[in-house]
Design a protein around this motif. Structure first.
Motif, mmCIF file in Angstrom:
data_model
loop_
_atom_site.group_PDB
_atom_site.id
_atom_site.type_symbol
_atom_site.label_atom_id
_atom_site.label_comp_id
_atom_site.label_asym_id
_atom_site.label_seq_id
_atom_site.Cartn_x
_atom_site.Cartn_y
_atom_site.Cartn_z
ATOM 1 N N ARG A 185 0.826 -1.215 0.067
ATOM 2 C CA ARG A 185 -0.080 0.005 -0.189
ATOM 3 C C ARG A 185 0.876 1.246 -0.098
ATOM 4 O O ARG A 185 0.511 2.125 -0.567
ATOM 5 N N ALA A 186 2.042 1.049 0.666
ATOM 6 C CA ALA A 186 2.796 2.390 0.712
ATOM 7 C C ALA A 186 3.330 2.646 -0.804
ATOM 8 O O ALA A 186 3.512 3.961 -1.016
ATOM 9 N N ARG A 187 3.872 1.572 -1.389
ATOM 10 C CA ARG A 187 4.115 1.835 -3.013
ATOM 11 C C ARG A 187 2.916 2.451 -3.686
ATOM 12 O O ARG A 187 3.156 3.270 -4.405
ATOM 13 N N GLU A 188 1.689 1.725 -3.635
ATOM 14 C CA GLU A 188 0.470 2.065 -4.320
ATOM 15 C C GLU A 188 0.304 3.717 -3.994
ATOM 16 O O GLU A 188 0.057 4.453 -4.996
ATOM 17 N N VAL A 189 0.350 4.204 -2.729
ATOM 18 C CA VAL A 189 0.161 5.625 -2.472
ATOM 19 C C VAL A 189 1.187 6.604 -3.318
ATOM 20 O O VAL A 189 0.527 7.523 -3.813
ATOM 21 N N VAL A 190 2.299 6.130 -3.439
ATOM 22 C CA VAL A 190 3.397 7.018 -3.945
ATOM 23 C C VAL A 190 2.827 6.993 -5.612
ATOM 24 O O VAL A 190 3.149 7.921 -6.238
ATOM 25 N N LYS A 191 2.537 5.655 -6.140
ATOM 26 C CA LYS A 191 2.244 5.541 -7.701
ATOM 27 C C LYS A 191 0.864 6.654 -7.808
ATOM 28 O O LYS A 191 0.685 7.403 -8.810
ATOM 29 N N ILE A 192 -0.017 6.646 -6.916
ATOM 30 C CA ILE A 192 -1.536 7.348 -6.962
ATOM 31 C C ILE A 192 -0.988 8.713 -7.087
ATOM 32 O O ILE A 192 -1.422 9.458 -7.849
ATOM 33 N N ARG A 193 -0.066 9.138 -6.206
ATOM 34 C CA ARG A 193 0.333 10.500 -6.144
ATOM 35 C C ARG A 193 1.014 11.190 -7.365
ATOM 36 O O ARG A 193 0.619 12.023 -7.889
ATOM 37 N N GLY A 228 -4.311 22.397 -1.446
ATOM 38 C CA GLY A 228 -3.348 21.510 -0.960
ATOM 39 C C GLY A 228 -3.386 19.973 -1.696
ATOM 40 O O GLY A 228 -4.357 19.326 -1.887
ATOM 41 N N ILE A 229 -2.033 19.563 -2.363
ATOM 42 C CA ILE A 229 -1.904 18.328 -2.975
ATOM 43 C C ILE A 229 -2.252 17.151 -1.930
ATOM 44 O O ILE A 229 -2.641 16.306 -2.266
ATOM 45 N N ASP A 230 -1.591 17.328 -0.584
ATOM 46 C CA ASP A 230 -1.532 16.449 0.276
ATOM 47 C C ASP A 230 -2.855 16.071 0.611
ATOM 48 O O ASP A 230 -3.518 14.747 0.755
ATOM 49 N N ARG A 231 -3.751 17.120 0.600
ATOM 50 C CA ARG A 231 -5.031 16.863 1.352
ATOM 51 C C ARG A 231 -6.054 16.451 0.027
ATOM 52 O O ARG A 231 -7.047 15.564 0.134
ATOM 53 N N LEU A 232 -5.795 16.831 -1.224
ATOM 54 C CA LEU A 232 -6.119 15.953 -2.416
ATOM 55 C C LEU A 232 -6.051 14.676 -2.409
ATOM 56 O O LEU A 232 -6.835 13.630 -2.615
ATOM 57 N N LEU A 233 -4.750 14.082 -2.053
ATOM 58 C CA LEU A 233 -4.511 12.809 -1.758
ATOM 59 C C LEU A 233 -5.270 12.037 -0.783
ATOM 60 O O LEU A 233 -5.670 10.802 -0.800
ATOM 61 N N MET A 234 -5.735 12.875 0.279
ATOM 62 C CA MET A 234 -6.464 12.378 1.540
ATOM 63 C C MET A 234 -7.945 11.952 0.920
ATOM 64 O O MET A 234 -8.539 11.217 1.222
ATOM 65 N N SER A 235 -8.587 13.065 0.234
ATOM 66 C CA SER A 235 -9.696 12.972 -0.507
ATOM 67 C C SER A 235 -9.854 11.637 -1.361
ATOM 68 O O SER A 235 -10.959 10.946 -1.583
ATOM 69 N N GLY A 237 -4.527 9.715 6.344
ATOM 70 C CA GLY A 237 -4.317 10.855 6.924
ATOM 71 C C GLY A 237 -2.951 11.483 6.344
ATOM 72 O O GLY A 237 -2.550 11.052 5.273
ATOM 73 N N ILE A 238 -2.767 12.695 6.625
ATOM 74 C CA ILE A 238 -1.863 13.578 5.639
ATOM 75 C C ILE A 238 -0.423 13.133 5.989
ATOM 76 O O ILE A 238 0.373 13.116 4.665
ATOM 77 N N ARG A 239 -0.072 12.462 7.003
ATOM 78 C CA ARG A 239 1.466 11.990 7.114
ATOM 79 C C ARG A 239 1.510 10.695 6.011
ATOM 80 O O ARG A 239 2.598 10.221 5.634
ATOM 81 N N GLU A 240 0.509 10.060 5.637
ATOM 82 C CA GLU A 240 0.626 8.925 4.997
ATOM 83 C C GLU A 240 0.425 9.197 3.423
ATOM 84 O O GLU A 240 0.874 8.572 2.709
#
Length: 499
Positions: A178-186, A476-483, A488-491
């Motif tokens: 999931r950590a790698r997946e979130v990087v790819k999503i971003r 905020g890009i980080d908040r867009l990823l949250m949506s 959470g923002i740290r993830e």
């Protein structure tokens, strides 16, 4: 440091001195034989490519194809004459490596058993086959150490906990899909945003991060000092005033994606350092810029997930489809509070209402009470995307007065799942009114408001050269990823700032 983090790190660190000593000895032996960290290994393809080129093979098949791949060992089993290892690519794709006595020889097989550990990067070359169980494999006739790991990986089956993950993101990326997946999503989200801007004829620019005057938002800045110029500088809290200079200069549609820094609190939705998108459109207003913001987010969802119905981390659905409603701040507050509140409501009445619901605030601006009361009564109920429009004048120093409503400005905040996702304005372009607003901010700063803006003479000079009617937004890009993920923002930040 939390108990969860302490226990996780303690379990991970308990046996480290002995394990590190053993691995250091193996490193020395590898260096005696060649190199524990060679400058390169003779890779011919990738694990991803091997898997893509050999789908659906039956069990116990020899393809006749010879490849050389490298990866990190995430599973290792050594038996008498046959050793097995699972190699993982940076993408997370895996393939099995099989080393047999008859293929690599007794000496190299024994060296594998003696010198190779979980976590090592290794190169293997050999024929692509499937095992008797049907697992795609490489039957190696050669292996090389690509990089010897000194520290062992944690158990891949244990939950490392959020605190441990954000402090050791490099480990998180190794062991958790999931950590790698979130990087790819971003990464895909960023590509989508830029693609939408290109379709809308926007130009991407970069503006200064070190500024002599902080502005563009109401926030407490980070301060630093330039030795070369012997002057105090601020890490930017927003790129707004420089992007508006670009519009004055004739770049009618401009955007920037970069870092902002605000010396404020950190929680699930706030980080002192965060990625920000800002965009400005000449001859637009807060309505056209709201349309653009909706399009940016919906395109990102569609480009990444193929749908506007985004499945979040907890399994719930975030519905980003359709046309998002626009509600008045004053009207929605009045309805929720059960009392009529308008721009003309005396500050004493606002203070009384705030006290009655437990809001502790002391501020000279009535608009500050209105916004705090709105957050108390309304914000938490805004789950689906909603534009909250028409804010108090006195809390929006860079925003144009409403064209038909007294006491409010043409500003919106976009809320998704109960938190602010973006903000947009019909921009204030009159240099005389802007100067007066800045003077009001200077007065607030003198009275002790650490978030008040400073008077920026160069920006005012730019406005005096004429800025066309414009709409602007920040997200905020980080908040867009949250949506888009429910994290959470740290993830959503790869390497967040932690104490």
């Amino acid at each position: 440091m939390s108990d969860d983090l302490t226990q996780t790190e303690d379990a991970f660190e308990d046996d480290l001195p002995e394990q590190i000593a053993v691995r250091m000895a193996k490193r020395e032996r590898l260096n005696e034989r060649g190199d524990a960290y060679p400058v390169s290994v003779p890779v011919t393809t990738t694990i991803d490519a091997v898997r893509a080129e050999n789908p659906g093979l039956e069990a116990d098949v020899a393809t006749g194809k010879t490849v050389g791949v490298a990866g990190r060992i995430v599973f290792l089993r050594n038996t008498g004459k046959l050793c097995f290892a699972t190699l993982q690519a940076g993408s997370g794709e895996r393939i099995q490596a099989m080393l047999s006595l008859d293929k690599v020889g007794e000496e190299r097989l024994q060296e594998w058993k003696d010198l190779v550990d979980l976590g090592d990067h290794v190169f293997v070359a050999g024929e692509v086959i499937t095992s008797k169980r049907g697992e795609l494999s490489i039957l190696a006739d050669e292996w090389l150490m690509a990089a010897k790991t000194i520290r062992p990986l944690p158990n891949l089956h244990n939950d490392l906990g959020e605190e441990f993950r954000v402090r050791h993101r490099y480990i998180d990326l190794i062991v958790r899909d999931r950590a790698r997946e979130v990087v790819k999503i971003r990464s895909k989200v960023m590509q989508s945003l830029r693609r939408t801007f290109e379709e809308e004829a926007y130009l991407e620019v970069e503006t200064p991060m070190l500024q002599t005057i902080h502005g563009g938002a109401s926030a407490r800045p980070f301060k630093t000092h330039s030795n070369a110029f012997d002057t105090e500088l601020f890490l930017r809290i927003a790129p707004e005033l420089f992007l508006k200079r670009a519009v004055v200069g004739g770049i009618d549609r401009v955007f920037e994606i970069n870092r902002n820094f605000r010396n404020e609190g950190a929680d699930r939705t706030h980080s002192p350092e965060f990625a920000m998108l800002e965009a400005y459109q000449a001859y637009g207003d807060y309505n056209s810029i709201a349309d653009l913001t909706q399009k940016l987010i919906q395109n990102a969802a569609m480009d990444v997930f193929g749908t506007h119905q985004v499945v979040l981390e907890d399994g719930t659905i975030n519905d980003l489809g359709g046309n998002w409603p626009r509600i008045s701040m004053y009207e929605s507050l009045s309805e929720a509070a059960g009392v009529t509140i308008t721009p003309a409501t005396p500050i004493a009445d606002l203070k009384k209402l705030a006290t009655s619901v437990g809001i502790e605030i002391e501020h000279p601006l009535a608009g500050k009470y209105v916004e705090e009361l709105w957050e108390h009564f309304v914000k938490g109920d805004l789950v689906n995307p909603t534009f909250v429009i028409d804010f108090p004048v006195d809390t929006s120093p860079l925003t144009r007065d409403h064209r038909s409503k007294s006491g409010v400005v043409e500003k919106w905040d976009l809320y998704i799942r109960g938190y602010e996702q973006a903000t947009g304005y019909s921009e204030l372009v009159d240099p005389v009114i802007q100067r007066a607003r800045f003077v009001e901010q200077v007065t607030l700063a003198a009275s002790g408001d650490p978030e008040a803006m400073k008077l920026d003479e160069d920006f005012l000079k730019a406005l005096e050269f004429g800025m066309p009617p414009s709409g602007g937004m920040g997200m905020g890009i980080d908040r867009l990823l949250m949506s888009l993920t429910g994290l959470g923002i740290r993830e959503t930040i790869m390497f967040p700032l932690v104490k």
